[in-house]
Scaffold this active site. Structure first.
Site, PDB file in Angstrom:
ATOM      1  N   LYS A  82     -39.756 -25.943 -15.560  1.00 14.85           N
ATOM      2  CA  LYS A  82     -39.670 -26.135 -14.113  1.00 14.85           C
ATOM      3  C   LYS A  82     -40.568 -27.303 -13.708  1.00 14.85           C
ATOM      4  O   LYS A  82     -41.733 -27.367 -14.114  1.00 14.85           O
ATOM      5  CB  LYS A  82     -40.088 -24.852 -13.385  1.00 14.85           C
ATOM      6  CG  LYS A  82     -39.979 -24.936 -11.888  1.00 14.85           C
ATOM      7  CD  LYS A  82     -40.061 -23.561 -11.237  1.00 14.85           C
ATOM      8  CE  LYS A  82     -40.007 -23.645  -9.712  1.00 14.85           C
ATOM      9  NZ  LYS A  82     -38.841 -24.354  -9.192  1.00 14.85           N
ATOM     10  N   HIS A 119     -42.660 -18.752 -13.866  1.00 14.36           N
ATOM     11  CA  HIS A 119     -41.405 -19.423 -14.210  1.00 14.36           C
ATOM     12  C   HIS A 119     -41.428 -19.978 -15.630  1.00 14.36           C
ATOM     13  O   HIS A 119     -42.491 -20.147 -16.233  1.00 14.36           O
ATOM     14  CB  HIS A 119     -41.139 -20.579 -13.238  1.00 14.36           C
ATOM     15  CG  HIS A 119     -40.583 -20.129 -11.917  1.00 14.36           C
ATOM     16  ND1 HIS A 119     -41.371 -19.677 -10.900  1.00 14.36           N
ATOM     17  CD2 HIS A 119     -39.297 -20.048 -11.471  1.00 14.36           C
ATOM     18  CE1 HIS A 119     -40.616 -19.338  -9.865  1.00 14.36           C
ATOM     19  NE2 HIS A 119     -39.355 -19.551 -10.178  1.00 14.36           N
TER      20      HIS A 119
HETATM   21  N1  LIG Z   1     -32.316 -21.745  -5.054  1.00 17.71           N
HETATM   22  C1  LIG Z   1     -32.229 -21.083  -6.208  1.00 17.71           C
HETATM   23  O1  LIG Z   1     -31.820 -19.917  -6.267  1.00 17.71           O
HETATM   24  C2  LIG Z   1     -32.623 -21.785  -7.466  1.00 17.71           C
HETATM   25  C3  LIG Z   1     -33.118 -23.051  -7.385  1.00 17.71           C
HETATM   26  N2  LIG Z   1     -33.427 -23.738  -8.509  1.00 17.71           N
HETATM   27  C4  LIG Z   1     -33.836 -25.118  -8.307  1.00 17.71           C
HETATM   28  O2  LIG Z   1     -32.739 -25.950  -8.658  1.00 17.71           O
HETATM   29  C5  LIG Z   1     -33.194 -27.189  -9.177  1.00 17.71           C
HETATM   30  C6  LIG Z   1     -32.576 -27.430 -10.542  1.00 17.71           C
HETATM   31  O3  LIG Z   1     -33.071 -26.467 -11.454  1.00 17.71           O
HETATM   32  P1  LIG Z   1     -32.598 -26.451 -12.971  1.00 17.71           P
HETATM   33  O4  LIG Z   1     -31.105 -26.361 -13.041  1.00 17.71           O
HETATM   34  O5  LIG Z   1     -33.419 -25.462 -13.659  1.00 17.71           O
HETATM   35  O6  LIG Z   1     -33.047 -27.934 -13.415  1.00 17.71           O
HETATM   36  P2  LIG Z   1     -32.422 -28.869 -14.558  1.00 17.71           P
HETATM   37  O7  LIG Z   1     -33.436 -29.933 -14.808  1.00 17.71           O
HETATM   38  O8  LIG Z   1     -31.942 -28.041 -15.694  1.00 17.71           O
HETATM   39  O9  LIG Z   1     -31.130 -29.508 -13.845  1.00 17.71           O
HETATM   40  C7  LIG Z   1     -31.153 -30.557 -12.915  1.00 17.71           C
HETATM   41  C8  LIG Z   1     -29.996 -31.467 -13.257  1.00 17.71           C
HETATM   42  O10 LIG Z   1     -29.815 -32.413 -12.205  1.00 17.71           O
HETATM   43  C9  LIG Z   1     -29.581 -33.668 -12.832  1.00 17.71           C
HETATM   44  N3  LIG Z   1     -29.827 -34.736 -11.854  1.00 17.71           N
HETATM   45  C10 LIG Z   1     -30.980 -35.412 -11.588  1.00 17.71           C
HETATM   46  N4  LIG Z   1     -30.758 -36.314 -10.614  1.00 17.71           N
HETATM   47  C11 LIG Z   1     -29.454 -36.210 -10.256  1.00 17.71           C
HETATM   48  C12 LIG Z   1     -28.627 -36.883  -9.301  1.00 17.71           C
HETATM   49  N5  LIG Z   1     -29.106 -37.855  -8.505  1.00 17.71           N
HETATM   50  N6  LIG Z   1     -27.323 -36.514  -9.181  1.00 17.71           N
HETATM   51  C13 LIG Z   1     -26.807 -35.558  -9.981  1.00 17.71           C
HETATM   52  N7  LIG Z   1     -27.539 -34.898 -10.918  1.00 17.71           N
HETATM   53  C14 LIG Z   1     -28.849 -35.218 -11.038  1.00 17.71           C
HETATM   54  C15 LIG Z   1     -30.518 -33.652 -14.019  1.00 17.71           C
HETATM   55  O11 LIG Z   1     -30.181 -34.655 -14.965  1.00 17.71           O
HETATM   56  P3  LIG Z   1     -31.371 -35.219 -15.934  1.00 17.71           P
HETATM   57  O12 LIG Z   1     -31.920 -34.019 -16.660  1.00 17.71           O
HETATM   58  O13 LIG Z   1     -30.650 -36.185 -16.806  1.00 17.71           O
HETATM   59  O14 LIG Z   1     -32.384 -35.849 -15.023  1.00 17.71           O
HETATM   60  C16 LIG Z   1     -30.245 -32.259 -14.554  1.00 17.71           C
HETATM   61  O15 LIG Z   1     -29.089 -32.201 -15.356  1.00 17.71           O
HETATM   62  C17 LIG Z   1     -34.735 -27.092  -9.172  1.00 17.71           C
HETATM   63  O16 LIG Z   1     -35.226 -27.689  -8.003  1.00 17.71           O
HETATM   64  C18 LIG Z   1     -34.982 -25.596  -9.162  1.00 17.71           C
HETATM   65  O17 LIG Z   1     -36.192 -25.255  -8.597  1.00 17.71           O
HETATM   66  C19 LIG Z   1     -33.307 -23.189  -9.738  1.00 17.71           C
HETATM   67  C20 LIG Z   1     -32.859 -21.904  -9.881  1.00 17.71           C
HETATM   68  C21 LIG Z   1     -32.474 -21.097  -8.743  1.00 17.71           C
HETATM   69  O1  LIG Z   2     -36.687 -23.707 -11.083  1.00 12.10           O
HETATM   70  C1  LIG Z   2     -36.317 -22.507 -11.118  1.00 12.10           C
HETATM   71  O2  LIG Z   2     -36.002 -21.955 -12.159  1.00 12.10           O
HETATM   72  C2  LIG Z   2     -36.223 -21.772  -9.863  1.00 12.10           C
HETATM   73  N1  LIG Z   2     -36.413 -22.412  -8.754  1.00 12.10           N
HETATM   74  C3  LIG Z   2     -36.354 -21.860  -7.451  1.00 12.10           C
HETATM   75  C4  LIG Z   2     -37.714 -21.943  -6.794  1.00 12.10           C
HETATM   76  O3  LIG Z   2     -38.377 -22.984  -6.923  1.00 12.10           O
HETATM   77  O4  LIG Z   2     -38.113 -20.972  -6.132  1.00 12.10           O
HETATM   78  C5  LIG Z   2     -35.739 -20.479  -7.416  1.00 12.10           C
HETATM   79  C6  LIG Z   2     -36.101 -19.621  -8.577  1.00 12.10           C
HETATM   80  O5  LIG Z   2     -37.436 -19.260  -8.462  1.00 12.10           O
HETATM   81  C7  LIG Z   2     -35.836 -20.337  -9.886  1.00 12.10           C
END
Ligand SMILES: NC(=O)C1=CN([C@@H]2O[C@H](COP(=O)(O)OP(=O)(O)OC[C@H]3O[C@@H](n4cnc5c(N)ncnc54)[C@H](OP(=O)(O)O)[C@@H]3O)[C@@H](O)[C@H]2O)C=CC1
Ligand SMILES: O=C(O)C1=N[C@H](C(=O)O)C[C@H](O)C1
Length: 246
Positions: free
Chosen positions: A138, A134
């Site tokens: 992350k 990744h």
């Molecule tokens: N299931 C899937 O297909 C996928 C899952 N993911 C998962 O999704 C999650 C987010 O990933 P990603 O977008 O890369 O992470 P980011 O850090 O880019 O985004 C997370 C966002 O959530 C905000 N945040 C934190 N706490 C809160 C809250 N209480 N309420 C609202 N917003 C909040 C953060 O703000 P701040 O930065 O200011 O703390 C940030 O803007 C991870 O757990 C990742 O593993 C990611 C890609 C695909």
């Molecule tokens: O944080 C990410 O980027 C992603 N998170 C998810 C995970 O923890 O598996 C899904 C994907 O791998 C991207």
């Protein structure tokens, strides 16, 4: 009554949240009614019929407690789910009949198939290891996808009555063999340039099989997210993974 689904996005300014806001905004049958990020009140999301959560493992449960109590369905991509968290969700949902929550470790259709294929192959190979790769921002390791894949593999092997894998080493530096998730070794790589990638390596006498999936762009997750948003109102209770929707 409007025939569009009002959607609120939590984690709206993050990498995934930004992409989800674009995808929801572009879908004719969905209406983006709230974009909420860290430190902002959840109140605007009360106008949503479905919330989408891509926040952090620390924040997601409080968001779900709030939405389930208000009868709002949820689509969750945030990682870090454990059996304890699922049990908590089931208990909240029992008090809010009719509310649906879909938690998917990976919304990429190819990733869902990769996990299904890995579970199918699990009983035919004595050795199996997972390598996930990744982007370096992350927060968690191993990824939710790798954890889910390991659990699916372990369940398939238990169902087939297989013994533990025969690949233990006698002498190793800590971490050299990855971490053990339900008897499956998982290795995590973080590097600039990567998005989200996973290989599952199977070994048997004289042959190996490698199943690999690559998300090269976060757009890859959007068809799965939109599918879940449209489906969740008709799926009360907890659904784990996207496979039941495909
Ligand atoms: N299931 C899937 O297909 C996928 C899952 N993911 C998962 O999704 C999650 C987010 O990933 P990603 O977008 O890369 O992470 P980011 O850090 O880019 O985004 C997370 C966002 O959530 C905000 N945040 C934190 N706490 C809160 C809250 N209480 N309420 C609202 N917003 C909040 C953060 O703000 P701040 O930065 O200011 O703390 C940030 O803007 C991870 O757990 C990742 O593993 C990611 C890609 C695909
Ligand atoms: O944080 C990410 O980027 C992603 N998170 C998810 C995970 O923890 O598996 C899904 C994907 O791998 C991207």
């Amino acid at each position: 009554m409007s025939d569009t689904i009002p959607v609120g996005v939590l984690g709206a300014h993050g990498r995934m949240g930004t992409e989800v806001c674009k995808a929801v905004g572009a879908a004719a049958d969905l209406e983006l009614v709230a974009q909420i990020d860290a430190g902002e009140p959840l109140d605007p999301a009360a106008a949503a019929r479905v919330i989408v959560d891509f926040t952090t493992p620390d924040a997601v449960m409080e968001n779900l407690r709030w939405s389930i109590a208000r009868g709002i369905h949820a689509v969750v991509g945030t990682s870090g789910f454990t059996e304890e968290k699922f049990a908590q969700l089931r208990s909240w949902l029992a008090d809010s009949p009719g509310v649906g929550v879909i938690v998917a470790p990976n919304f990429g259709i190819g990733a869902v198939l990769m996990m299904e294929f890995a579970a199918r192959a699990a009983r035919y190979f004595e050795s199996i290891e997972i390598i996930e790769q990744h982007h370096p921002r992350k927060l968690d390791a191993p990824s939710g996808t790798a954890m889910h894949t390991a659990r699916l593999i372990a369940a398939a092997r238990a169902e087939a009555g297989l013994p533990p894998m025969p690949d233990a080493t006698k002498d190793e530096l800590p971490g050299a063999r990855g971490t053990d998730v339900d008897g499956v070794r998982v290795h995590a790589i973080r590097a600039t340039g990567l998005v989200a990638h996973q290989e599952v390596v199977f070994g048997a006498l004289g042959e190996t099989l490698t199943i690999r999936h690559d998300s090269l762009d976060r757009a890859s997750f959007m068809p799965g997210v939109l599918l879940a948003v449209r489906e969740v109102p008709s799926r009360p209770g907890l659904t784990v993974g996207l496979a039941p929707l495909l």
